[in-house]
Design a protein around this motif. Structure first.
Motif, PDB file in Angstrom:
ATOM      1  N   GLY A   1       9.840  23.839 -58.217  1.00  0.00           N
ATOM      2  CA  GLY A   1      11.156  23.565 -58.800  1.00  0.00           C
ATOM      3  C   GLY A   1      11.239  22.169 -59.390  1.00  0.00           C
ATOM      4  N   ILE A   2      10.530  21.219 -58.782  1.00  0.00           N
ATOM      5  CA  ILE A   2      10.482  19.860 -59.353  1.00  0.00           C
ATOM      6  C   ILE A   2       9.457  19.825 -60.493  1.00  0.00           C
ATOM      7  N   ALA A   3       8.287  20.447 -60.269  1.00  0.00           N
ATOM      8  CA  ALA A   3       7.240  20.418 -61.310  1.00  0.00           C
ATOM      9  C   ALA A   3       7.757  21.034 -62.613  1.00  0.00           C
ATOM     10  N   ARG A   4       8.559  22.098 -62.480  1.00  0.00           N
ATOM     11  CA  ARG A   4       9.034  22.784 -63.695  1.00  0.00           C
ATOM     12  C   ARG A   4      10.126  22.005 -64.428  1.00  0.00           C
ATOM     13  N   GLN A   5      10.540  20.897 -63.837  1.00  0.00           N
ATOM     14  CA  GLN A   5      11.467  20.000 -64.549  1.00  0.00           C
ATOM     15  C   GLN A   5      10.711  19.155 -65.585  1.00  0.00           C
TER      16      GLN A   5
ATOM     17  N   SER B   1       7.973  18.495 -68.642  1.00  0.00           N
ATOM     18  CA  SER B   1       7.400  19.246 -69.766  1.00  0.00           C
ATOM     19  C   SER B   1       5.877  19.122 -69.806  1.00  0.00           C
ATOM     20  N   ASN B   2       5.327  18.052 -69.221  1.00  0.00           N
ATOM     21  CA  ASN B   2       3.859  17.875 -69.204  1.00  0.00           C
ATOM     22  C   ASN B   2       3.385  17.666 -67.768  1.00  0.00           C
ATOM     23  N   PRO B   3       2.105  17.953 -67.506  1.00  0.00           N
ATOM     24  CA  PRO B   3       1.576  17.702 -66.160  1.00  0.00           C
ATOM     25  C   PRO B   3       1.733  16.233 -65.753  1.00  0.00           C
ATOM     26  N   GLN B   4       2.153  16.029 -64.513  1.00  0.00           N
ATOM     27  CA  GLN B   4       2.340  14.668 -63.985  1.00  0.00           C
ATOM     28  C   GLN B   4       1.515  14.523 -62.711  1.00  0.00           C
ATOM     29  N   HIS B   5       1.977  13.672 -61.801  1.00  0.00           N
ATOM     30  CA  HIS B   5       1.236  13.386 -60.572  1.00  0.00           C
ATOM     31  C   HIS B   5       2.115  13.680 -59.357  1.00  0.00           C
ATOM     32  N   ILE B   6       1.584  14.390 -58.369  1.00  0.00           N
ATOM     33  CA  ILE B   6       2.318  14.535 -57.106  1.00  0.00           C
ATOM     34  C   ILE B   6       1.427  14.073 -55.949  1.00  0.00           C
TER      35      ILE B   6
ATOM     36  N   GLN C   1       1.781   6.243 -58.534  1.00  0.00           N
ATOM     37  CA  GLN C   1       1.426   5.912 -59.929  1.00  0.00           C
ATOM     38  C   GLN C   1       2.705   5.938 -60.771  1.00  0.00           C
ATOM     39  N   PRO C   2       2.635   5.398 -61.992  1.00  0.00           N
ATOM     40  CA  PRO C   2       3.840   5.432 -62.835  1.00  0.00           C
ATOM     41  C   PRO C   2       4.326   6.859 -63.118  1.00  0.00           C
ATOM     42  N   ASN C   3       3.401   7.847 -63.110  1.00  0.00           N
ATOM     43  CA  ASN C   3       3.810   9.230 -63.413  1.00  0.00           C
ATOM     44  C   ASN C   3       3.976  10.103 -62.159  1.00  0.00           C
ATOM     45  N   THR C   4       4.123   9.487 -60.975  1.00  0.00           N
ATOM     46  CA  THR C   4       4.349  10.291 -59.756  1.00  0.00           C
ATOM     47  C   THR C   4       5.785  10.819 -59.771  1.00  0.00           C
ATOM     48  N   VAL C   5       5.928  12.142 -59.675  1.00  0.00           N
ATOM     49  CA  VAL C   5       7.279  12.715 -59.733  1.00  0.00           C
ATOM     50  C   VAL C   5       7.749  13.240 -58.372  1.00  0.00           C
ATOM     51  N   LEU C   6       6.816  13.492 -57.453  1.00  0.00           N
ATOM     52  CA  LEU C   6       7.216  14.059 -56.158  1.00  0.00           C
ATOM     53  C   LEU C   6       6.217  13.680 -55.074  1.00  0.00           C
ATOM     54  N   ILE C   7       6.766  13.398 -53.891  1.00  0.00           N
ATOM     55  CA  ILE C   7       5.930  13.186 -52.695  1.00  0.00           C
ATOM     56  C   ILE C   7       6.389  14.220 -51.674  1.00  0.00           C
ATOM     57  N   SER C   8       5.437  14.952 -51.091  1.00  0.00           N
ATOM     58  CA  SER C   8       5.792  15.950 -50.086  1.00  0.00           C
ATOM     59  C   SER C   8       4.898  15.775 -48.863  1.00  0.00           C
ATOM     60  N   VAL C   9       5.525  15.524 -47.719  1.00  0.00           N
ATOM     61  CA  VAL C   9       4.759  15.308 -46.483  1.00  0.00           C
ATOM     62  C   VAL C   9       5.372  16.156 -45.373  1.00  0.00           C
TER      63      VAL C   9
ATOM     64  N   VAL D   1      20.201  16.020 -57.038  1.00  0.00           N
ATOM     65  CA  VAL D   1      18.787  16.288 -57.357  1.00  0.00           C
ATOM     66  C   VAL D   1      18.696  17.618 -58.110  1.00  0.00           C
ATOM     67  N   SER D   2      17.981  17.606 -59.253  1.00  0.00           N
ATOM     68  CA  SER D   2      17.865  18.840 -60.057  1.00  0.00           C
ATOM     69  C   SER D   2      16.537  19.525 -59.795  1.00  0.00           C
ATOM     70  N   ILE D   3      16.606  20.845 -59.589  1.00  0.00           N
ATOM     71  CA  ILE D   3      15.381  21.641 -59.518  1.00  0.00           C
ATOM     72  C   ILE D   3      15.513  22.807 -60.498  1.00  0.00           C
ATOM     73  N   THR D   4      14.382  23.315 -60.949  1.00  0.00           N
ATOM     74  CA  THR D   4      14.389  24.481 -61.840  1.00  0.00           C
ATOM     75  C   THR D   4      14.118  25.713 -60.985  1.00  0.00           C
ATOM     76  N   PRO D   5      14.973  26.744 -61.080  1.00  0.00           N
ATOM     77  CA  PRO D   5      14.747  27.922 -60.225  1.00  0.00           C
ATOM     78  C   PRO D   5      13.431  28.624 -60.552  1.00  0.00           C
ATOM     79  N   LEU D   6      12.893  29.309 -59.554  1.00  0.00           N
ATOM     80  CA  LEU D   6      11.652  30.069 -59.768  1.00  0.00           C
ATOM     81  C   LEU D   6      11.960  31.508 -60.152  1.00  0.00           C
ATOM     82  N   LEU D   7      13.135  31.989 -59.762  1.00  0.00           N
ATOM     83  CA  LEU D   7      13.516  33.382 -60.049  1.00  0.00           C
ATOM     84  C   LEU D   7      14.634  33.411 -61.081  1.00  0.00           C
ATOM     85  N   SER D   8      14.525  34.337 -62.031  1.00  0.00           N
ATOM     86  CA  SER D   8      15.592  34.523 -63.009  1.00  0.00           C
ATOM     87  C   SER D   8      16.335  35.791 -62.644  1.00  0.00           C
TER      88      SER D   8
END
Ligand SMILES: Cc1ncc(COP(=O)(O)O)c(C=O)c1O
Length: 390
Positions: free
Chosen positions: A81-85, A87-92, A137-145, A217-224
């Motif tokens: 849901g965060i990754a789909r926000q 437009s290009n591959p980033q870093h998690i 990194q400058p392009n880190t968009v999410l940390i999950s632990v 916090v915005s997430i993009t849904p996985l199901l339509s």
């Protein structure tokens, strides 16, 4: 005698959760999105459950709880849901001891061109917050632990890690599936943006879970589809299991203080019974640990004498004696692979096949613990050709 010591795999549904599910199935079975009274009654059950689950983790706004089919879906929704926000591959950034519900989506992102950093852990399975600081990194968009590790019981310093993420304006998610209901969780104090929960780990029913999403916090849904759950998780909600989840959450909140200290005493009693045994070595952190969680590996000394014995052998032997536990590592298609979690902690591939886990819960008694310790010692002795006892 039957003793269930696998409460991290699943918990028996609480009778009040079953009663609530039956009540909703027979009386409030309407579609919660329908505008008539059948729908309204069902929607009331759904919103009551939302308030109860929110209260368990001190989420001020109940609408920050999105109901899902379980912990796996909540984890996937957080990562994807965060990754789909973007437009290009980033870093998690994730840890090297995540449940597969996090590590697999991260692997998928990697195959799509994302960079994934897997934070190392020490021999007790703990992350050093400094490693997170340096991985950003400058392009880190999410940390999950992961909060409480299911296989080795170690708790991570989530509040500290989340504050590092916040100081860099990076979103922070924690998989708290094993921790919720077992230790007090306060999303305000922890400072997390996203947190995953699962009903069947807290005496609810299998097939319900939730993702806490901090307001704003915005997430993009996985199901339509029909746009349920504030357009973030389409599909008619499973109101019977979700309302049972609400009941289980309320009971967990009421009973946590007394139940946690009872479990800690039993957990430590079980560890103590093996303290002198040269054939079992405890795994995970003894201080920062889930209250109900006991884990070991069979020692090198044991393996030298009985090299063919793995964690799975012990699970089978204990099962024959009426005791249900888990092996540390997953078994795929009959082939036992080394546990990625034990491997990340520095155990070699042989040792990483020798993990076992005993997890306690509300029906566990001191007699269960003492009996299990005695039976396990007898099994170890029986499996050793040149045994000297332990
Ligand atoms: C840490 C952790 N995360 C996620 C899950 C998956 O939860 P569920 O079984 O509700 O999909 C589990 C289940 O064992 C777990 O232990």
């Amino acid at each position: 005698m039957q003793i269930y010591l696998d409460y991290s795999a699943t918990t028996p549904p609480h009778p009040k959760a079953i009663a609530k599910m039956q009540q909703v199935m027979t009386q409030q079975w309407g579609n919660p999105s329908s505008l008539h009274s059948w729908g309204e009654k069902s929607a009331l059950e759904l919103e009551t459950a939302r308030i109860r689950v929110a209260s368990l983790i001190n989420a001020v706004n109940p609408d920050s709880i999105l109901f899902t089919s379980g912990g796996t879906e909540a984890d996937n929704l957080a990562i994807m849901g965060i990754a789909r926000q973007c437009s290009n591959p980033q870093h998690i950034i994730i840890s090297s001891v995540e449940h597969s519900a996090i590590s697999e989506p991260a692997n998928l992102l990697e195959s799509w061109g994302w960079q994934v950093t897997r934070l190392p852990v020490n021999k007790q399975g703990r992350i050093n917050p400094w490693d997170l600081q340096t991985a950003i990194q400058p392009n880190t968009v999410l940390i999950s632990v992961i909060y409480g590790q299911s296989e080795i019981g170690t708790l991570q310093p989530i509040e500290k890690l989340a504050s590092i993420a916040r100081s860099h304006n990076i979103l922070f998610h924690t998989d708290a599936v094993q921790a919720v209901g077992r230790i007090p969780i306060d999303v305000q104090k922890l400072g997390v943006d996203l947190l995953s929960l699962s009903a069947h780990k807290i005496y609810g029913i299998q097939g319900a879970g939730a993702l806490y999403v901090k307001p704003g916090v915005s997430i993009t849904p996985l199901l339509s589809g029909g746009g349920q759950e504030h357009k973030l998780r389409s599909g008619t909600q499973a109101v019977p299991t979700i309302s049972a989840f609400g009941v289980a959450a309320e009971i967990a909140q009421q009973e946590m203080a007394t139940e946690t200290s009872r479990l800690v005493a039993l957990r430590d009693r079980l560890f103590d019974q093996f303290a002198e045994c040269p054939y079992l070595i405890s795994t995970g952190d003894r201080l920062y640990r889930l209250p109900h969680h006991v884990s070991f590996i069979l020692s090198d000394l044991f393996a030298q004498q009985a090299p063919e014995v793995t964690g799975k052998t012990i699970v089978r032997q204990l099962n024959l004696a009426g005791i249900g536990i888990s092996a540390g590592s997953a078994c795929h298609s009959g082939k036992l692979s080394p546990s990625p979690v034990l491997s990340a902690m520095g155990y070699n591939s042989n040792a990483a096949k020798r993990g076992i886990r005993l997890t306690l819960g509300k029906d566990t008694t001191q007699e269960d613990i003492d009996w299990t310790a005695m039976v396990l010692k007898q099994i170890l002795v029986r499996l050793l050709p040149l045994c000297v006892g332990c």
